[in-house]
Every structure is written in C-alpha cells, then in structure tokens.
Design a protein around this motif. Sequence first.
Motif, PDB file in Angstrom:
ATOM      1  N   ASN A 233       0.831  -1.199   0.000  1.00 40.81           N
ATOM      2  CA  ASN A 233       0.000   0.000   0.000  1.00 40.81           C
ATOM      3  C   ASN A 233       0.869   1.254   0.000  1.00 40.81           C
ATOM      4  O   ASN A 233       1.925   1.272   0.616  1.00 40.81           O
ATOM      5  N   LYS A 234       0.391   2.279  -0.681  1.00 41.61           N
ATOM      6  CA  LYS A 234       1.091   3.569  -0.767  1.00 41.61           C
ATOM      7  C   LYS A 234       0.127   4.692  -0.437  1.00 41.61           C
ATOM      8  O   LYS A 234      -1.072   4.597  -0.717  1.00 41.61           O
ATOM      9  N   LYS A 235       0.665   5.761   0.145  1.00 39.82           N
ATOM     10  CA  LYS A 235      -0.070   7.008   0.345  1.00 39.82           C
ATOM     11  C   LYS A 235       0.729   8.106  -0.335  1.00 39.82           C
ATOM     12  O   LYS A 235       1.941   8.194  -0.162  1.00 39.82           O
TER      13      LYS A 235
ATOM     14  N   LYS B 218       0.777  12.175  -0.693  1.00 39.96           N
ATOM     15  CA  LYS B 218       0.278  13.502  -0.288  1.00 39.96           C
ATOM     16  C   LYS B 218       0.417  14.409  -1.505  1.00 39.96           C
ATOM     17  O   LYS B 218       1.493  14.518  -2.096  1.00 39.96           O
TER      18      LYS B 218
ATOM     19  N   HIS C 155      -7.783   5.364  -4.461  1.00 36.27           N
ATOM     20  CA  HIS C 155      -8.762   6.267  -3.858  1.00 36.27           C
ATOM     21  C   HIS C 155      -8.078   7.607  -3.646  1.00 36.27           C
ATOM     22  O   HIS C 155      -7.019   7.681  -3.024  1.00 36.27           O
TER      23      HIS C 155
ATOM     24  N   SER D 198      -8.629  11.428  -2.126  1.00 41.11           N
ATOM     25  CA  SER D 198      -9.479  12.212  -1.236  1.00 41.11           C
ATOM     26  C   SER D 198      -9.149  13.696  -1.346  1.00 41.11           C
ATOM     27  O   SER D 198      -8.011  14.101  -1.082  1.00 41.11           O
TER      28      SER D 198
ATOM     29  N   SER E 217      -8.504  15.082   2.421  1.00 44.24           N
ATOM     30  CA  SER E 217      -7.197  14.833   3.028  1.00 44.24           C
ATOM     31  C   SER E 217      -6.037  15.199   2.107  1.00 44.24           C
ATOM     32  O   SER E 217      -4.876  15.118   2.518  1.00 44.24           O
TER      33      SER E 217
ATOM     34  N   GLN F 154      -4.864  13.546  -0.399  1.00 42.36           N
ATOM     35  CA  GLN F 154      -3.966  12.419  -0.623  1.00 42.36           C
ATOM     36  C   GLN F 154      -4.633  11.308  -1.408  1.00 42.36           C
ATOM     37  O   GLN F 154      -5.856  11.228  -1.477  1.00 42.36           O
TER      38      GLN F 154
ATOM     39  N   THR G 161      -4.558   7.041  -1.833  1.00 43.30           N
ATOM     40  CA  THR G 161      -4.135   5.757  -1.293  1.00 43.30           C
ATOM     41  C   THR G 161      -4.357   4.724  -2.380  1.00 43.30           C
ATOM     42  O   THR G 161      -5.337   4.797  -3.135  1.00 43.30           O
TER      43      THR G 161
ATOM     44  N   SER H 119      -2.919   0.500  -3.904  1.00 46.85           N
ATOM     45  CA  SER H 119      -2.100  -0.698  -3.818  1.00 46.85           C
ATOM     46  C   SER H 119      -1.255  -0.777  -5.075  1.00 46.85           C
ATOM     47  O   SER H 119      -1.729  -0.452  -6.170  1.00 46.85           O
TER      48      SER H 119
ATOM     49  N   ILE I 261       5.568  10.597  -0.676  1.00 43.59           N
ATOM     50  CA  ILE I 261       5.018   9.273  -0.922  1.00 43.59           C
ATOM     51  C   ILE I 261       5.464   8.382   0.225  1.00 43.59           C
ATOM     52  O   ILE I 261       6.646   8.299   0.531  1.00 43.59           O
ATOM     53  N   GLU I 262       4.507   7.747   0.847  1.00 44.98           N
ATOM     54  CA  GLU I 262       4.803   6.827   1.958  1.00 44.98           C
ATOM     55  C   GLU I 262       4.416   5.429   1.570  1.00 44.98           C
ATOM     56  O   GLU I 262       3.432   5.191   0.945  1.00 44.98           O
TER      57      GLU I 262
END
Length: 69
Positions: A2-4, A6, A33, A35, A38, A40, A42, A44, A68-69
């Motif tokens: 998974n990645k987030k 911003k 997804h 948002s 937020s 950001q 998210t 996979s 990127i996290e």
Amino acid sequence: MNKKIKIGGMSSHNCAGTISNALHMVDGTSDVHVSLDSQQATLSVTGAVTDETLRGAVESQGYQVICIE
C-alpha cells in the motif's frame, strides 16, 4: 504493498478524478482512492511500480507530490 501520496494543488472533485484516472493508468496499481479532503491518494501497487512512476503520473497532470509513503 500500500502507498499514500500527499498531493498539493487539488481544489475540486474534478482534480481528484483527474489524479485518480492518471494513477489507474499506471500498470500495477489497484484500489486507487483520491481524497480531496485529506489531499492524498491511497492505492495498492505491485513491486514493479516505483515511487518515481507514481510521482510522474501525478505531476504529469499538473499537481504537486509532497511525499510518498
């Protein structure tokens, strides 16, 4: 994995849709997804997808990747 991501510069749901479409176009991404609230995304990714590829997909649409996290 998974990645987030911003993201800077989103101001409407159209912006979020544009980024979502760009990330869906990257081979190896799924469950994207974005948002507006937020600021950001998210998603996979498979091991073959690099952070630079994700950064390029977002920035090619005119938005800023903060991290990127």
